[in-house]
Design an enzyme around this catalytic site. Structure first.
Site, short mmCIF file in Angstrom:
data_model
loop_
_atom_site.label_atom_id
_atom_site.label_comp_id
_atom_site.label_asym_id
_atom_site.label_seq_id
_atom_site.Cartn_x
_atom_site.Cartn_y
_atom_site.Cartn_z
N ARG A 58 0.80 -0.77 -0.38
CA ARG A 58 -0.24 0.34 -0.10
C ARG A 58 1.02 0.59 0.14
NH1 ARG A 58 -1.53 1.83 4.64
NH2 ARG A 58 -1.90 -0.48 5.88
N TYR A 110 -15.90 16.19 -16.24
CA TYR A 110 -16.79 15.51 -15.83
C TYR A 110 -17.57 15.22 -15.10
CZ TYR A 110 -16.37 10.20 -14.81
OH TYR A 110 -16.95 8.65 -14.31
N ASP A 182 -6.74 18.78 -15.02
CA ASP A 182 -7.20 17.58 -14.86
C ASP A 182 -6.91 17.35 -16.53
OD1 ASP A 182 -8.41 15.32 -16.32
OD2 ASP A 182 -10.11 15.53 -14.27
N LYS A 207 -7.68 6.22 -19.46
CA LYS A 207 -7.65 6.76 -20.54
C LYS A 207 -6.61 6.26 -22.01
CE LYS A 207 -11.47 7.97 -18.31
NZ LYS A 207 -12.74 6.77 -17.85
O1 P1T Z 1 -13.05 7.04 -13.84
P1 P1T Z 1 -12.18 7.17 -13.19
O2 P1T Z 1 -10.35 6.94 -13.23
O3 P1T Z 1 -12.05 7.12 -12.06
O4 P1T Z 1 -11.41 9.01 -13.70
C1 P1T Z 1 -12.33 9.74 -13.09
C2 P1T Z 1 -12.58 10.52 -14.41
C3 P1T Z 1 -11.96 12.05 -14.32
N1 P1T Z 1 -11.82 13.37 -15.30
C4 P1T Z 1 -11.72 13.03 -16.57
C5 P1T Z 1 -11.68 14.43 -17.17
C6 P1T Z 1 -12.47 11.76 -17.03
O5 P1T Z 1 -12.75 12.18 -17.69
C7 P1T Z 1 -12.98 10.82 -15.92
C8 P1T Z 1 -13.78 9.80 -16.02
N2 P1T Z 1 -14.44 9.79 -17.35
C9 P1T Z 1 -15.10 8.65 -18.35
C10 P1T Z 1 -15.67 8.37 -17.38
C11 P1T Z 1 -15.83 9.47 -19.27
O6 P1T Z 1 -16.56 8.40 -20.16
O7 P1T Z 1 -16.19 10.17 -19.60
#
Ligand code: P1T
Length: 390
Positions: A58, A110, A182, A207
């Site tokens: 962790r 998001y 972000d 992503k």
């Molecule tokens: O899904 P996660 O890895 O927890 O990330 C969240 C997140 C944060 N910032 C942006 C700009 C994002 O697009 C996302 C996650 N977005 C999607 C799942 C989507 O389909 O837009």
């Protein structure tokens, strides 16, 4: 023990070289060119407190350390943390702020970020939302709220609004406010906000950074040792560390970041141009189109326009749903940034948690669709969309 990077030793290299080599030194024991997956929860100590640098996964894990080295290198940062999701990174950053802090956030982010701020942290901090493309509004709200942190998404999800990172960073700096960007939609390949004045950059690793739709993960990068130490402490204390296997998968995905990003952007540009001329389309949002209001800022601060396109189908929900049901190569799914093309309906899917009146203000209408353009043959993708629209 902390694994602080004292300097970014890959700084003289280009992005493709960094993404392949940083964190990738051959295994010193076996010579294995690929990193080992240290799939272990704990590490043996020769005496209490005497160990080889690792105690418990962790806190730190050698495979994750390699990933963090690579992430720091590609974002031109001294420090990086890798966690189990993008949302867990946002959570750590919120925990880092003193209770009762003012936080300013872009109005189009998001849906999960909006939900985390409005439905989880709203009892702990005070959130205000602003159109970050309007610098006068940004300056006004920073002056009146005296925020501890500014949360900026550019391009935004899903409306692909572009904001001037350098100018917002200068405003934040002048008012003693941290700027977190972000950078998920661009990946470090096309945009590096730390070099534009941001204090922290975060990504959903899920992503483009991983790129293969087989890992959920998040990361943050910073040049500030004090912030890194606080955030590492919070990661260790609250526990969302990335697993060794997922760290390894992301390291593998990163090796092709540059070729993937180039192809995503080439394909997206052609598709955006096709959609812009299509008789069934009301409006296309893509920063690579000269008519996009953020095109000039995008050219200044990004080295490519990315693989995300949003567009409005004429006629609203029914024709939009027909497109979703008729595409064959584009899969109907949330998420983005993988090699395969995806399509989704933000109002019903990724941004359903944004209140309807706010969605309406932002333009997240019933006819709005978002595509994540993959790296398939672009002619096939164009045909697929054209067939579905016709
Ligand atoms: O899904 P996660 O890895 O927890 O990330 C969240 C997140 C944060 N910032 C942006 C700009 C994002 O697009 C996302 C996650 N977005 C999607 C799942 C989507 O389909 O837009």
């Amino acid at each position: 023990m902390t694994h602080l990077k004292k300097e970014n030793s890959y700084s003289q290299y280009g992005m493709a070289t960094k993404s392949i080599h940083a964190g990738g030194a051959p295994d010193p024991v076996t010579g294995s060119i690929m990193p080992a997956i240290h799939q272990t929860s704990t590490f043996v100590q020769s005496a209490p407190g005497e160990h080889l640098g690792y105690e418990y996964s962790r806190s730190h894990n050698p495979t994750r350390t390699r990933l963090e080295e690579c992430l720091a290198a590609i974002e031109s940062a001294d420090y990086a943390l890798a966690t189990s999701s993008g949302m867990s990174i946002t959570t750590l950053i919120m925990h880092m702020l003193p209770v009762g802090s003012n936080v300013i956030c872009g109005d189009d982010v998001y849906g999960g970020t909006n939900r985390l701020f409005n439905k989880v942290f709203q009892n702990i901090h005070h959130f205000s939302f602003v159109d970050t493309t309007q610098l006068n509004l940004v300056e006004e709200i920073i002056k009146s709220k005296k925020p501890k942190l500014f949360w900026l998404e550019t391009p935004t999800n899903p409306m692909l609004k572009i904001s001037d990172v350098q100018k917002i960073a200068a405003l934040c700096k002048a008012h003693d406010c941290l700027l977190c960007v972000d950078n998920t939609f661009m990946s470090p390949y096309f945009q590096r906000p730390l070099t534009l004045g941001a204090d922290i950059v975060m990504h959903s690793i899920t992503k483009y950074i991983n790129g293969h739709s087989d890992v959920v993960g998040g990361c943050l990068m910073t040049n500030r040792k004090d912030l890194y130490e606080k955030l590492w402490f919070l990661q260790n204390a609250t526990g969302p560390s990335q697993s060794p296997f997922d760290s390894w998968l992301v390291l593998r995905g990163l090796k092709t970041l540059s070729v993937r990003m180039e192809r995503h952007a080439q394909n997206a540009q052609k598709i955006a141009e096709m959609l812009a001329k299509h008789t069934k389309i009301e409006k296309v949002y893509y920063p690579g189109l000269p008519e996009h209001p953020g095109h000039e800022i995008a050219k200044k601060q990004m080295s490519g326009f990315g693989g995300m396109i949003t567009f409005v189908v004429k006629g609203g929900l029914t024709p939009a749903k027909q497109v979703l049901s008729k595409v064959k190569l584009f899969s109907l799914a949330e998420s983005l940034g993988g090699v395969e093309s995806l399509i989704e309906h933000p109002a019903i899917m990724t941004h359903a948690s944004v209140p309807a009146d706010q969605r309406a203000k932002l333009g997240i209408s019933d006819g709005l669709l978002r595509i994540s353009v993959g790296i398939e043959d672009v002619e096939d993708l164009i045909k697929d969309l054209d067939n579905a629209l016709s």
